[in-house]
Design a protein around this motif. Structure first.
Motif, mmCIF file in Angstrom:
data_model
loop_
_atom_site.group_PDB
_atom_site.id
_atom_site.type_symbol
_atom_site.label_atom_id
_atom_site.label_comp_id
_atom_site.label_asym_id
_atom_site.label_seq_id
_atom_site.Cartn_x
_atom_site.Cartn_y
_atom_site.Cartn_z
ATOM 1 N N TYR A 85 0.878 -1.174 0.000
ATOM 2 C CA TYR A 85 0.000 0.000 0.000
ATOM 3 C C TYR A 85 0.914 1.221 0.000
ATOM 4 O O TYR A 85 1.885 1.256 0.763
ATOM 5 C CB TYR A 85 -0.868 -0.037 1.267
ATOM 6 C CG TYR A 85 -1.921 1.044 1.339
ATOM 7 C CD1 TYR A 85 -3.234 0.783 0.949
ATOM 8 C CD2 TYR A 85 -1.616 2.309 1.816
ATOM 9 C CE1 TYR A 85 -4.207 1.771 1.015
ATOM 10 C CE2 TYR A 85 -2.585 3.296 1.883
ATOM 11 C CZ TYR A 85 -3.877 3.019 1.486
ATOM 12 O OH TYR A 85 -4.840 3.997 1.564
ATOM 13 N N LEU A 87 -12.166 4.068 13.114
ATOM 14 C CA LEU A 87 -13.419 4.802 12.950
ATOM 15 C C LEU A 87 -13.447 5.682 11.701
ATOM 16 O O LEU A 87 -14.494 5.859 11.086
ATOM 17 C CB LEU A 87 -13.660 5.650 14.205
ATOM 18 C CG LEU A 87 -15.024 6.275 14.324
ATOM 19 C CD1 LEU A 87 -16.117 5.230 14.406
ATOM 20 C CD2 LEU A 87 -15.088 7.161 15.566
ATOM 21 N N ALA A 109 -11.307 5.490 5.555
ATOM 22 C CA ALA A 109 -10.930 5.588 4.141
ATOM 23 C C ALA A 109 -9.768 6.561 3.937
ATOM 24 O O ALA A 109 -9.670 7.536 4.674
ATOM 25 C CB ALA A 109 -12.127 6.062 3.321
ATOM 26 N N PRO A 110 -8.901 6.283 2.979
ATOM 27 C CA PRO A 110 -8.952 5.190 2.005
ATOM 28 C C PRO A 110 -8.435 3.842 2.516
ATOM 29 O O PRO A 110 -8.485 2.863 1.782
ATOM 30 C CB PRO A 110 -8.053 5.700 0.866
ATOM 31 C CG PRO A 110 -7.085 6.618 1.538
ATOM 32 C CD PRO A 110 -7.828 7.256 2.678
ATOM 33 N N LYS A 156 -4.471 3.376 7.442
ATOM 34 C CA LYS A 156 -4.280 2.931 8.833
ATOM 35 C C LYS A 156 -4.834 1.519 9.005
ATOM 36 O O LYS A 156 -4.274 0.724 9.766
ATOM 37 C CB LYS A 156 -4.974 3.875 9.825
ATOM 38 C CG LYS A 156 -4.585 5.317 9.717
ATOM 39 C CD LYS A 156 -3.166 5.562 10.140
ATOM 40 C CE LYS A 156 -2.818 7.032 9.996
ATOM 41 N NZ LYS A 156 -3.102 7.655 8.680
ATOM 42 N N ILE A 209 -18.276 8.588 4.414
ATOM 43 C CA ILE A 209 -18.605 9.127 3.079
ATOM 44 C C ILE A 209 -18.689 7.979 2.071
ATOM 45 O O ILE A 209 -17.758 7.165 1.968
ATOM 46 C CB ILE A 209 -17.562 10.181 2.639
ATOM 47 C CG1 ILE A 209 -17.622 11.370 3.609
ATOM 48 C CG2 ILE A 209 -17.791 10.646 1.208
ATOM 49 C CD1 ILE A 209 -16.587 12.439 3.350
ATOM 50 N N SER A 238 -19.957 8.396 13.196
ATOM 51 C CA SER A 238 -19.478 7.889 14.491
ATOM 52 C C SER A 238 -20.607 7.737 15.513
ATOM 53 O O SER A 238 -20.586 6.827 16.334
ATOM 54 C CB SER A 238 -18.386 8.807 15.037
ATOM 55 O OG SER A 238 -18.747 10.154 14.895
ATOM 56 N N ALA A 283 -8.440 11.371 12.617
ATOM 57 C CA ALA A 283 -9.545 12.311 12.438
ATOM 58 C C ALA A 283 -9.438 13.166 11.175
ATOM 59 O O ALA A 283 -8.333 13.504 10.742
ATOM 60 C CB ALA A 283 -9.591 13.220 13.659
ATOM 61 N N PRO A 284 -10.618 13.548 10.615
ATOM 62 C CA PRO A 284 -10.587 14.562 9.555
ATOM 63 C C PRO A 284 -9.982 15.823 10.155
ATOM 64 O O PRO A 284 -10.326 16.209 11.281
ATOM 65 C CB PRO A 284 -12.072 14.752 9.197
ATOM 66 C CG PRO A 284 -12.859 14.153 10.318
ATOM 67 C CD PRO A 284 -11.979 13.171 11.006
ATOM 68 N N ILE A 297 -16.513 13.730 17.246
ATOM 69 C CA ILE A 297 -16.175 12.327 16.945
ATOM 70 C C ILE A 297 -15.607 11.669 18.203
ATOM 71 O O ILE A 297 -15.981 10.551 18.562
ATOM 72 C CB ILE A 297 -15.178 12.241 15.765
ATOM 73 C CG1 ILE A 297 -15.848 12.711 14.467
ATOM 74 C CG2 ILE A 297 -14.643 10.825 15.592
ATOM 75 C CD1 ILE A 297 -14.935 12.758 13.255
HETATM 76 C C1 LIG Z 1 -7.770 11.582 7.690
HETATM 77 S S1 LIG Z 1 -9.013 10.751 6.874
HETATM 78 C C2 LIG Z 1 -8.695 9.086 7.259
HETATM 79 C C3 LIG Z 1 -7.523 8.476 6.546
HETATM 80 C C4 LIG Z 1 -7.397 6.988 6.800
HETATM 81 N N1 LIG Z 1 -7.418 6.679 8.211
HETATM 82 C C5 LIG Z 1 -6.134 6.418 6.204
HETATM 83 O O1 LIG Z 1 -5.155 6.231 6.906
HETATM 84 O O2 LIG Z 1 -6.143 6.119 4.997
HETATM 85 C C6 LIG Z 1 -10.418 11.074 7.864
HETATM 86 C C7 LIG Z 1 -11.681 10.332 7.439
HETATM 87 O O3 LIG Z 1 -12.720 10.588 8.420
HETATM 88 C C8 LIG Z 1 -13.953 10.612 7.763
HETATM 89 N N2 LIG Z 1 -14.958 11.293 8.628
HETATM 90 C C9 LIG Z 1 -15.382 12.564 8.565
HETATM 91 N N3 LIG Z 1 -16.339 12.795 9.499
HETATM 92 C C10 LIG Z 1 -16.536 11.640 10.155
HETATM 93 C C11 LIG Z 1 -17.411 11.221 11.200
HETATM 94 N N4 LIG Z 1 -18.282 12.070 11.758
HETATM 95 N N5 LIG Z 1 -17.368 9.937 11.623
HETATM 96 C C12 LIG Z 1 -16.480 9.076 11.060
HETATM 97 N N6 LIG Z 1 -15.628 9.422 10.063
HETATM 98 C C13 LIG Z 1 -15.660 10.688 9.612
HETATM 99 C C14 LIG Z 1 -13.640 11.318 6.457
HETATM 100 O O4 LIG Z 1 -14.585 11.021 5.470
HETATM 101 C C15 LIG Z 1 -12.246 10.786 6.106
HETATM 102 O O5 LIG Z 1 -12.321 9.692 5.223
#
Ligand SMILES: C[S@@+](CC[C@H](N)C(=O)[O-])C[C@H]1O[C@@H](n2cnc3c(N)ncnc32)[C@H](O)[C@@H]1O
Length: 449
Positions: free
Chosen positions: A79, A107, A110-111, A114, A134, A160, A177-178, A210
């Motif tokens: 990856y 939690l 995407a993508p 982690k 999403i 969440s 987290a976003p 969250i």
């Molecule tokens: C930083 S990205 C995650 C990247 C991922 N962990 C990785 O390592 O590939 C944050 C993700 O949190 C999602 N997100 C946004 N609001 C959220 C919520 N209320 N509950 C859960 N996920 C949320 C977003 O859509 C986004 O995909």
């Protein structure tokens, strides 16, 4: 590198003091390229490269190859991931020396970066729930999970707050987290345009929200790993401080070699591109007070059901008997292969979440025959007697580009299309041609060099 937002620059000068010049210079140097190998699909590195100090399965590459034109990439053997984010591997490895993890939740999944690190770092028996809110990103998360090939995963598509019925179920919760994405300014220059102080404040309140939903989900004695790809305190240490103020959690710290360049922030750890070979990344670890207890549930499974014997046999004939997977179906007939250990968690999740995809998608029955899912071709639990067609690199790329493949005399019916020993998709051998079942939306459109 486009101009940095003035307010960001001022704050960082203040935050970094004499380090500011080195930081600014690093932002103008090329971003390193790094990959994390799938430990179950790769014994020795595929590329020449150098080690990532905090993740033994990862590697820096001297330059960026065309991953799209590498069939290994489509087989899920690695990856492509920013190096700092892979610090999660080190942290989980350290934590495992003190405690066991049988359930984990990623939690904000995407993508899937982690989640793939977690699946590498956790034991194969641990059931990992990978969530994404999403829809379009959920589809990408599922594709990357399919490539990783494990059945010990449940993908979920929910906000969440929908997880509240799962109070105290998880030994480990990762909230990546976003965030305002300050740490990605070098790698994704467009991120600077989206940055402004109002957006940082919005991210802070979204993160609080969250985290408030997350804390109850952690089992007594369980772990919360909170991470962002940003530098500001409000989204990082301040979030952790808020959790500590509420009570019931303590931070976990690690003895890191100084030459790794990772900066302790007081409550967590910060990666800066002028100190580590990575982008900006923050991670903190908290442990919930209390002692772990065994849980069980009598909650019935909803939406998914067991299948008639004939369907079960048809599906199991495609799977490795040693994996001992259970076959479940949705009302629409989509079959999944799920480990026994995932069933209690799946039952509870199925009561409250709108969309979930457990284990390995197996396919759909058409009459008495199974149409295999693309994910099954990437699974680690495929039956060892599955007929295979071994492809050289050019033919593998033709397959991935959905070009016509010449008939393969002597071969008939479904075959696993393999490159270098690993599945990349399905082909159906007919007397005069090969039907190419590589998914249209994944088709490689890049022309060959
Ligand atoms: C930083 S990205 C995650 C990247 C991922 N962990 C990785 O390592 O590939 C944050 C993700 O949190 C999602 N997100 C946004 N609001 C959220 C919520 N209320 N509950 C859960 N996920 C949320 C977003 O859509 C986004 O995909």
């Amino acid at each position: 590198m486009p101009a940095l937002p003035a307010a960001f620059e001022a704050r960082m000068q203040d935050q970094l003091g004499p380090d500011w010049a080195a930081f600014a210079e690093a932002l103008n140097s090329p971003a390193p390229v790094s990959i994390n190998y799938n430990r179950a699909k790769t014994e020795a590195p595929i590329y020449e490269g150098s080690p990532v100090l905090w993740n033994r399965t990862a590697q820096y590459l001297p330059e960026r190859p065309s991953f799209t034109l590498d069939p290994h990439f489509h087989a899920g053997r690695y990856y492509v991931q920013e190096a700092g984010s892979m610090f999660l591997a080190y942290v989980v490895e350290q934590l495992r020396q003190e405690q066991d993890f049988s359930t984990a939740l990623d939690l904000c999944g995407a993508p899937g970066g982690k989640t793939t690190v977690l699946l590498n770092a956790l034991p194969d028996e641990c059931i990992v729930v990978a969530n994404e809110v999403i829809k379009s990103r959920y589809a990408i998360l599922r594709e990357n999970l399919a490539k990783w090939g494990r059945a010990n995963v449940i993908a979920t598509h929910a906000d969440s707050e929908r997880f509240s019925p799962l109070a105290r179920w998880f030994d480990l919760v990762v909230v990546d987290a976003p965030c305002s994405g300050e740490g990605l300014f070098r790698k994704t220059p467009g991120a600077t345009k989206e940055w402004n102080p109002e957006n940082v404040a919005l991210c802070e309140s979204r993160q609080q929200n969250i985290l408030d939903h997350t804390l109850p989900l952690i089992a007594p004695g369980g772990i919360l790993i909170y991470s962002t790809c940003t530098y500001n305190e409000g989204e990082n240490d301040d979030q952790v401080a808020r959790i500590l103020e509420k009570g019931g959690f303590e931070t976990v710290s690690f003895d890191l070699p100084e030459d790794w360049g990772i900066m302790p922030t007081g409550l967590g750890y910060q990666f800066y591109p002028h100190r580590t070979r990575s982008e900006g990344f923050y991670l903190a670890v908290l442990r919930k007070e209390g002692k772990a207890t065994n849980w069980s549930t009598k909650t019935p499974l909803r939406y998914f059901t067991k299948v008639p014997k004939a369907t079960e046999q048809a599906a199991l004939s495609w799977l490795d008997p040693e994996a001992q997977l259970n076959i479940l179906t949705t009302p629409k007939g989509q079959l999944y292969a799920v480990p026994e250990g995932a069933l209690p968690l799946l039952s509870i999740l199925s009561q409250s979440l709108p969309r979930l995809d457990p284990g390995t998608p197996v396919g759909l029955m058409k009459g008495k025959h199974l149409i295999p899912d693309h994910a099954l071709s990437l699974s680690l639990h495929l039956h060892p007697d599955t007929p295979v067609a071994d492809l050289d690199k050019d033919t593998a790329l033709d397959y991935l580009r959905k070009a016509a493949l010449p008939a393969r005399p002597g071969q008939k019916g479904w075959h696993l299309m393999r490159y270098d020993g690993w599945g990349i998709g399905w082909g159906k051998m007919l007397p005069n041609r090969v039907n190419n079942y590589f998914p249209n939306h994944l088709q490689v459109r890049m022309s060959l060099p």
